[in-house]
Design an enzyme around this catalytic site. Structure first.
Site, PDB file in Angstrom:
ATOM      1  N   CYS A  15      13.882  11.013   5.585  1.00 53.95           N
ATOM      2  CA  CYS A  15      13.773  10.740   7.025  1.00 53.95           C
ATOM      3  C   CYS A  15      15.095  10.961   7.739  1.00 53.95           C
ATOM      4  O   CYS A  15      15.122  11.376   8.891  1.00 53.95           O
ATOM      5  CB  CYS A  15      13.244   9.331   7.273  1.00 53.95           C
ATOM      6  SG  CYS A  15      14.196   8.048   6.481  1.00 53.95           S
ATOM      7  N   GLU A  63      10.105  17.283  13.076  1.00 51.77           N
ATOM      8  CA  GLU A  63      10.533  16.911  11.726  1.00 51.77           C
ATOM      9  C   GLU A  63       9.819  17.836  10.732  1.00 51.77           C
ATOM     10  O   GLU A  63       8.597  17.802  10.619  1.00 51.77           O
ATOM     11  CB  GLU A  63      10.151  15.450  11.476  1.00 51.77           C
ATOM     12  CG  GLU A  63      10.637  14.933  10.140  1.00 51.77           C
ATOM     13  CD  GLU A  63      10.326  13.454   9.943  1.00 51.77           C
ATOM     14  OE1 GLU A  63       9.162  13.049  10.140  1.00 51.77           O
ATOM     15  OE2 GLU A  63      11.254  12.704   9.587  1.00 51.77           O
ATOM     16  N   LYS A  98       0.891  -1.174   0.000  1.00 53.31           N
ATOM     17  CA  LYS A  98       0.000   0.000   0.000  1.00 53.31           C
ATOM     18  C   LYS A  98       0.919   1.210   0.000  1.00 53.31           C
ATOM     19  O   LYS A  98       1.441   1.611   1.037  1.00 53.31           O
ATOM     20  CB  LYS A  98      -0.890  -0.018   1.241  1.00 53.31           C
ATOM     21  CG  LYS A  98      -2.195   0.730   1.110  1.00 53.31           C
ATOM     22  CD  LYS A  98      -2.116   2.187   0.722  1.00 53.31           C
ATOM     23  CE  LYS A  98      -1.693   3.092   1.856  1.00 53.31           C
ATOM     24  NZ  LYS A  98      -1.524   4.507   1.387  1.00 53.31           N
ATOM     25  N   GLU A 122       9.841   2.130  10.460  1.00 51.87           N
ATOM     26  CA  GLU A 122      10.905   3.096  10.150  1.00 51.87           C
ATOM     27  C   GLU A 122      10.258   4.461  10.194  1.00 51.87           C
ATOM     28  O   GLU A 122       9.474   4.803   9.296  1.00 51.87           O
ATOM     29  CB  GLU A 122      11.433   2.868   8.725  1.00 51.87           C
ATOM     30  CG  GLU A 122      12.275   1.648   8.565  1.00 51.87           C
ATOM     31  CD  GLU A 122      13.625   1.810   9.206  1.00 51.87           C
ATOM     32  OE1 GLU A 122      14.066   2.954   9.425  1.00 51.87           O
ATOM     33  OE2 GLU A 122      14.229   0.780   9.516  1.00 51.87           O
ATOM     34  N   GLY A 126       7.208   5.817   7.525  1.00 51.18           N
ATOM     35  CA  GLY A 126       6.407   7.034   7.497  1.00 51.18           C
ATOM     36  C   GLY A 126       6.540   7.801   8.792  1.00 51.18           C
ATOM     37  O   GLY A 126       7.549   7.687   9.494  1.00 51.18           O
ATOM     38  N   SER A 127       5.493   8.526   9.126  1.00 48.94           N
ATOM     39  CA  SER A 127       5.570   9.434  10.275  1.00 48.94           C
ATOM     40  C   SER A 127       5.421   8.677  11.597  1.00 48.94           C
ATOM     41  O   SER A 127       4.786   7.621  11.664  1.00 48.94           O
ATOM     42  CB  SER A 127       4.477  10.489  10.160  1.00 48.94           C
ATOM     43  OG  SER A 127       3.210   9.886  10.251  1.00 48.94           O
ATOM     44  N   THR A 128       5.965   9.246  12.633  1.00 49.55           N
ATOM     45  CA  THR A 128       5.875   8.623  13.956  1.00 49.55           C
ATOM     46  C   THR A 128       4.424   8.521  14.456  1.00 49.55           C
ATOM     47  O   THR A 128       4.041   7.472  14.990  1.00 49.55           O
ATOM     48  CB  THR A 128       6.795   9.360  14.944  1.00 49.55           C
ATOM     49  OG1 THR A 128       8.154   9.143  14.516  1.00 49.55           O
ATOM     50  CG2 THR A 128       6.638   8.857  16.369  1.00 49.55           C
ATOM     51  N   GLY A 146       2.960   5.562  12.788  1.00 43.70           N
ATOM     52  CA  GLY A 146       3.623   4.369  13.321  1.00 43.70           C
ATOM     53  C   GLY A 146       3.015   3.954  14.656  1.00 43.70           C
ATOM     54  O   GLY A 146       2.758   2.773  14.909  1.00 43.70           O
TER      55      GLY A 146
HETATM   56  P1  NAI Z   1       2.084   9.396   6.859  1.00 39.03           P
HETATM   57  O1  NAI Z   1       2.933   8.737   7.859  1.00 39.03           O
HETATM   58  O2  NAI Z   1       0.707   9.835   7.234  1.00 39.03           O
HETATM   59  O3  NAI Z   1       1.896   8.454   5.560  1.00 39.03           O
HETATM   60  C1  NAI Z   1       2.739   7.404   5.226  1.00 39.03           C
HETATM   61  C2  NAI Z   1       1.925   6.224   4.697  1.00 39.03           C
HETATM   62  O4  NAI Z   1       1.065   5.729   5.717  1.00 39.03           O
HETATM   63  C3  NAI Z   1       1.004   6.542   3.519  1.00 39.03           C
HETATM   64  O5  NAI Z   1       1.015   5.440   2.637  1.00 39.03           O
HETATM   65  C4  NAI Z   1      -0.349   6.683   4.178  1.00 39.03           C
HETATM   66  O6  NAI Z   1      -1.428   6.428   3.316  1.00 39.03           O
HETATM   67  C5  NAI Z   1      -0.280   5.634   5.253  1.00 39.03           C
HETATM   68  N1  NAI Z   1      -1.154   5.836   6.405  1.00 39.03           N
HETATM   69  C6  NAI Z   1      -1.638   7.000   6.896  1.00 39.03           C
HETATM   70  N2  NAI Z   1      -2.402   6.769   7.980  1.00 39.03           N
HETATM   71  C7  NAI Z   1      -2.404   5.434   8.193  1.00 39.03           C
HETATM   72  C8  NAI Z   1      -2.997   4.582   9.179  1.00 39.03           C
HETATM   73  N3  NAI Z   1      -3.724   5.075  10.170  1.00 39.03           N
HETATM   74  N4  NAI Z   1      -2.775   3.255   9.106  1.00 39.03           N
HETATM   75  C9  NAI Z   1      -1.999   2.751   8.125  1.00 39.03           C
HETATM   76  N5  NAI Z   1      -1.436   3.503   7.160  1.00 39.03           N
HETATM   77  C10 NAI Z   1      -1.630   4.838   7.196  1.00 39.03           C
HETATM   78  O7  NAI Z   1       2.876  10.641   6.313  1.00 39.03           O
HETATM   79  P2  NAI Z   1       2.310  11.938   5.554  1.00 39.03           P
HETATM   80  O8  NAI Z   1       0.989  12.372   6.096  1.00 39.03           O
HETATM   81  O9  NAI Z   1       2.380  11.665   4.124  1.00 39.03           O
HETATM   82  O10 NAI Z   1       3.391  13.040   5.968  1.00 39.03           O
HETATM   83  C11 NAI Z   1       3.227  13.789   7.144  1.00 39.03           C
HETATM   84  C12 NAI Z   1       4.543  14.019   7.837  1.00 39.03           C
HETATM   85  O11 NAI Z   1       5.071  12.774   8.227  1.00 39.03           O
HETATM   86  C13 NAI Z   1       5.627  14.651   6.993  1.00 39.03           C
HETATM   87  O12 NAI Z   1       5.572  16.029   7.027  1.00 39.03           O
HETATM   88  C14 NAI Z   1       6.872  14.133   7.652  1.00 39.03           C
HETATM   89  O13 NAI Z   1       7.228  14.959   8.737  1.00 39.03           O
HETATM   90  C15 NAI Z   1       6.471  12.798   8.168  1.00 39.03           C
HETATM   91  N6  NAI Z   1       6.928  11.725   7.266  1.00 39.03           N
HETATM   92  C16 NAI Z   1       8.054  11.090   7.610  1.00 39.03           C
HETATM   93  C17 NAI Z   1       8.568  10.135   6.776  1.00 39.03           C
HETATM   94  C18 NAI Z   1       9.814   9.443   7.125  1.00 39.03           C
HETATM   95  O14 NAI Z   1      10.305   8.642   6.345  1.00 39.03           O
HETATM   96  N7  NAI Z   1      10.386   9.719   8.274  1.00 39.03           N
HETATM   97  C19 NAI Z   1       7.931   9.789   5.509  1.00 39.03           C
HETATM   98  C20 NAI Z   1       6.711  10.514   5.253  1.00 39.03           C
HETATM   99  C21 NAI Z   1       6.255  11.443   6.114  1.00 39.03           C
END
Ligand code: NAI
Ligand code: MG
Length: 487
Positions: A284, A383, A176, A250, A228-230, A233
């Site tokens: 990240c 972040e 996904k 991660e 993705g985001s903490t 996570g």
């Molecule tokens: P996010 O963590 O919300 O999204 C990442 C993935 O998780 C996407 O595929 C999303 O559809 C999915 N997702 C969202 N909510 C979920 C849930 N409840 N259960 C399962 N999957 C879910 O990140 P987003 O909203 O795109 O970015 C927001 C902030 O997060 C960014 O500004 C950044 O600070 C941080 N981020 C950090 C990353 C990293 O690698 N450290 C990567 C992406 C975002």
């Protein structure tokens, strides 16, 4: 339903959503919609998880000889390499990342399949000392179905990063990927099919957070790997508690870059610029929280700002571009909010720092450098995930270590010094999963890493990820005729 809708890949077939719903994928450089994509919901996730479980349990993939699985994964790598331009172009349009970056990501994705193709032949167990007449041994077995959820900052690369090792050790996978950048991953599906990955072994369901949550909750999904985001996570971990599901995370970071007065200044400026602004800071492990020793701070700031002002921001498809737009309007707004918060808190803007220009098409943010930053400000603690570096100063090693560790994250840290003893001494005191000395963001597939503190859970990359994508089974065999004679 227009035939141009980008479909899910479920059980080897291109399928639209059961509901018929779609979502738009937007080109960040223009703000225009470039594709309609099937929006997966619980029923679509169920179809994919069911197909993946069937493919796992009938052995069409796991029961192939390890060398055969390896050969097919290497074929995936070759096909990825053959299609580099198409994948990179698709991804640059969909994500806004410069074409040079996406080409690099495609090469790294191919390298992932090549590297992880060793895994089928490296999965091993142990035998254990025991009494005569017994054989005790352990084996690592695939979990079964791995649900992989990833963000938008390295879309194709992360698809490979998650799928290659999970598949290599014999799992089936449901991917996904992020709703902002679904298009390149759709190409991975057809490549895997052409390379002989059997139907149902790799499934792709497009959608948003609700789609991801449905995958986490699905009882046929045995293992979750998430980048993705903490906050997300944390919610995945909570959601997995009911089924005691194994989760690999991660997560975010706020990584420090510590520049000592004895550093090679030119090298430190060059590397700090890269780690702060590569992919417009949407990385990240970006080490954009720069801590500079007071004696060289003025010189560092002058050189860093001069170089930051020369960065080329523009069209991702232009070969000269170093920074494209951010991935979405939401991300541009979020980063704009941090720029305002920094200014309002009294940080000094050395370059950039203005609100994004609403007249300019696309989600651009000018590279920004703040100084006079206090460790309590949100720009120093949270972040940002945008092209924003903060420069703070320290007097001595103890203060550097204290500031560096003053974060709830623990993903990475960079030390800039030419003194070997200092490099080792400081590295041992830093609370982070990866320490770079004079080489931020250096990485290889054979080298594992693991986020500390709020940055993650579980080992990634290297042979270590065999443990992440398999679980342990121990066997106790009585071949010597021992009887219990119990009653
Ligand atoms: P996010 O963590 O919300 O999204 C990442 C993935 O998780 C996407 O595929 C999303 O559809 C999915 N997702 C969202 N909510 C979920 C849930 N409840 N259960 C399962 N999957 C879910 O990140 P987003 O909203 O795109 O970015 C927001 C902030 O997060 C960014 O500004 C950044 O600070 C941080 N981020 C950090 C990353 C990293 O690698 N450290 C990567 C992406 C975002
Ligand atoms: Mg897009």
């Amino acid at each position: 339903m227009p035939s141009s809708v980008v479909a899910h890949l479920i059980d080897g077939q291109q399928r639209l959503s059961q509901s018929g719903k779609t979502f738009a994928s937007v080109e960040p450089a223009t703000g225009e919609t470039i594709a309609e994509v099937a929006l997966g919901e619980a029923g679509d996730v169920d179809a994919a998880a069911t197909a993946a479980a069937r493919a796992y349990h009938d052995g069409r993939w796991y029961h192939l000889a390890p060398a055969e699985r390896a050969a097919r994964l290497r074929r995936v790598a070759d096909l990825i390499t053959d299609q580099t331009e198409q994948i990179a172009l698709t991804e640059s349009r969909d994500s806004g990342a410069p074409i040079g970056k996406t080409r690099g990501d495609v090469a790294a994705a191919a390298a992932a399949f090549t590297y992880f193709a060793q895994l089928p032949e490296h999965v091993a167990g142990r035998t254990y000392a025991t009494d005569p007449g017994y054989l005790l041994y352990s084996r690592r077995e695939p979990y079964g179905v791995v649900g992989a959820i990833a963000p938008w900052n390295f879309p194709f690369l992360l698809a490979a990063w998650k799928a290659a090792p999970a598949l290599a050790v014999g799992n089936s996978v449901v991917l996904k990927m992020a709703e902002q950048t679904p298009l390149s991953t759709a190409l991975l599906g057809s490549i895997c099919a052409e390379a002989g990955i059997p139907d149902g072994v790799l499934n792709i369901v497009h959608g948003d957070g609700a789609t991801g949550a449905a995958l986490v909750r699905h009882p046929l999904v045995d293992k979750i790997t998430f980048t993705g985001s903490t906050p997300v996570g944390r919610s995945i971990l909570r959601e997995s508690a009911e089924q005691i599901k194994s989760v690999h995370l991660e997560l975010g970071g706020k990584s420090p870059s510590i520049v000592f007065a004895d550093a090679d200044l030119d090298q430190a400026v060059d590397g700090s610029l890269f780690t702060s602004f590569f992919n417009s800071g949407q990385v990240c492990t970006s080490s954009s929280r720069i801590l500079v020793q007071a004696g060289i701070a003025d010189e560092f700031r002058r050189a860093f700002v001069a170089r930051a002002e020369q960065l080329v921001v523009g069209d991702p498809l232009d070969e000269a571009t170093q920074l494209g737009p951010l991935v979405s309007k939401a991300q541009q707004d979020r980063v704009g909010g941090y720029l305002r918060a920094g200014r309002d808190a009294g940080a000094e803007v050395l370059t950039g720092g203005a609100d994004p220009d609403p007249q300019r098409a696309g989600f651009f943010v000018t590279p920004t450098v703040f100084t006079s930053v206090d460790e309590t400000m949100s720009i120093a603690r949270e972040e940002i995930f945008g092209p924003v570096a903060t420069i703070m100063t320290f007097d001595d090693e103890d203060e550097a270590v204290r500031l560096a560790n003053d974060t709830e994250y623990g993903l990475a840290a960079t030390v800039w010094t030419t003194e070997l003893a200092r490099a080792i001494r400081v590295s041992e005191r830093l609370q982070a999963g990866i320490i770079w000395t004079n080489c931020p963001n250096h990485g290889q597939w054979n080298v594992p890493y693991e986020g500390h503190k709020l940055s993650g859970l579980g080992e990634d990359k290297g042979l270590e990820c065999i443990n992440t994508f398999t679980h342990l089974k121990t066997h106790h065999v009585n071949f010597g005729g021992h009887r219990y004679n119990w009653a």
